[in-house]
Scaffold this active site. Structure first.
Site: not given
Length: 234
Positions: A7, A9, A152
Site C-alpha cells: 500500500d 500514501e 490511513h
C-alpha cells in the site's frame, strides 16, 4: 508462495499530474503465514499534499521534509519486492504511482521486478457484487478489527489487507492436495473397486393421497399464474 501486501500514501490522486508517493507499506506472507518481515518507508515528495489527501493520511510537509527521496529508497524497495506476488487493493492506483516514480528515475516499471500483481478490489467485486468493497467495508463485512484506523497509513492498511485477504480466500487450501509429507500416503491410497450391478434400486410409487395433494398444488399454481404453467402443455 511469497506474497507482499502493498500500500502507498500519496500527495494526491494524479500520478501523471505530478503527485508523489509519501509512504510505502509492505507486509510479507509466505505460504499464507505472516513472517513479520515487513518494510515501512516514508518518502520526501518535495511538494505539499493536497488538502483532501492530508485529511486522509495526516502526513505533513514538515514531517516528510527530512525523509529520503524516492531515488534513495528505490533499490531497497525493489530488492524487497523482487519475485513476489504483490497483493494490492485497487492495484492500478498504487502501481501507477510506483511506475511514475520509476519513470522519473528512467528505470523499468515495477512489473518487471515482481512476479505478479493481484487486485483484491476485483476479487471483492466478484464475491460481493453491488456492495461497497472499500478496505473499511471489507473489514466490517469480514470482521477484521480496524478500530485503530483513524487515519490511513500504508503499513497499517497493508496489515489490514493481509487479514482481509486471508478471510476472502478462506478454505482455499482445502481444495489443493499437498504432495509432501503425510498427504503423500493419502495420494497413494486406492479405493477398492465395487461391483454395483448386483444392487437393485427400489421404485417408490406415490400413494393416492400424495397424488391428490400434488394435483391440488398444481391447481393452485395454475390459478396463481393465470393458466400460464407450461410444464404440462404437451
Amino acid at each position: 508462495m511469497r506474497q507482499i501486501f502493498f500500500d502507498t500514501e500519496t500527495t494526491g490522486l494524479a500520478a501523471e499530474g505530478g503527485d508523489r508517493i509519501i509512504e510505502i507499506g509492505c507486509v510479507e506472507m509466505v505460504n499464507r503465514q505472516l513472517t513479520g518481515n515487513n518494510l515501512h518507508l516514508y518518502v520526501n515528495p518535495q511538494r505539499a499534499s493536497h488538502e483532501d489527501a492530508l485529511r486522509v493520511h495526516g502526513l505533513t510537509e514538515a514531517f516528510l521534509s527530512d525523509k529520503p527521496l524516492f531515488a534513495d529508497i528505490a533499490d531497497q524497495l525493489l530488492d524487497f519486492l523482487a519475485g513476489a506476488e504483490l497483493v494490492i487493493h485497487n492495484a492500478p492506483f498504487d502501481i501507477g504511482f510506483v511506475n511514475a516514480e520509476m519513470k522519473r528515475l528512467r528505470r523499468p516499471p515495477i512489473t518487471d521486478t515482481v512476479g505478479s500483481v493481484r487486485d483484491t478490489l476485483l476479487m471483492a467485486r466478484d464475491l460481493f457484487p453491488g456492495k461497497a468493497n472499500s478496505l473499511d467495508a471489507l473489514c466490517r463485512r469480514l470482521e477484521v478489527d480496524n478500530s485503530n484506523r483513524k487515519l490511513h497509513g500504508a503499513l497499517l492498511d497493508a496489515e489490514l489487507l493481509a487479514e482481509v485477504y486471508i478471510r476472502l480466500t478462506r478454505g482455499q487450501d482445502s481444495l489443493v492436495m499437498d504432495d509432501s509429507g503425510s498427504n503423500a500416503q493419502s495420494a497413494e491410497f486406492k479405493l477398492a473397486a465395487i461391483d454395483l450391478s448386483s444392487f437393485v434400486l427400489p421404485i417408490l410409487q406415490a400413494s393416492e393421497e400424495e397424488q391428490l395433494a400434488h394435483e391440488r398444488v398444481l391447481g393452485e399454481l395454475d390459478k396463481a399464474s393465470g393458466g400460464k404453467r407450461i410444464w404440462q402443455s404437451a
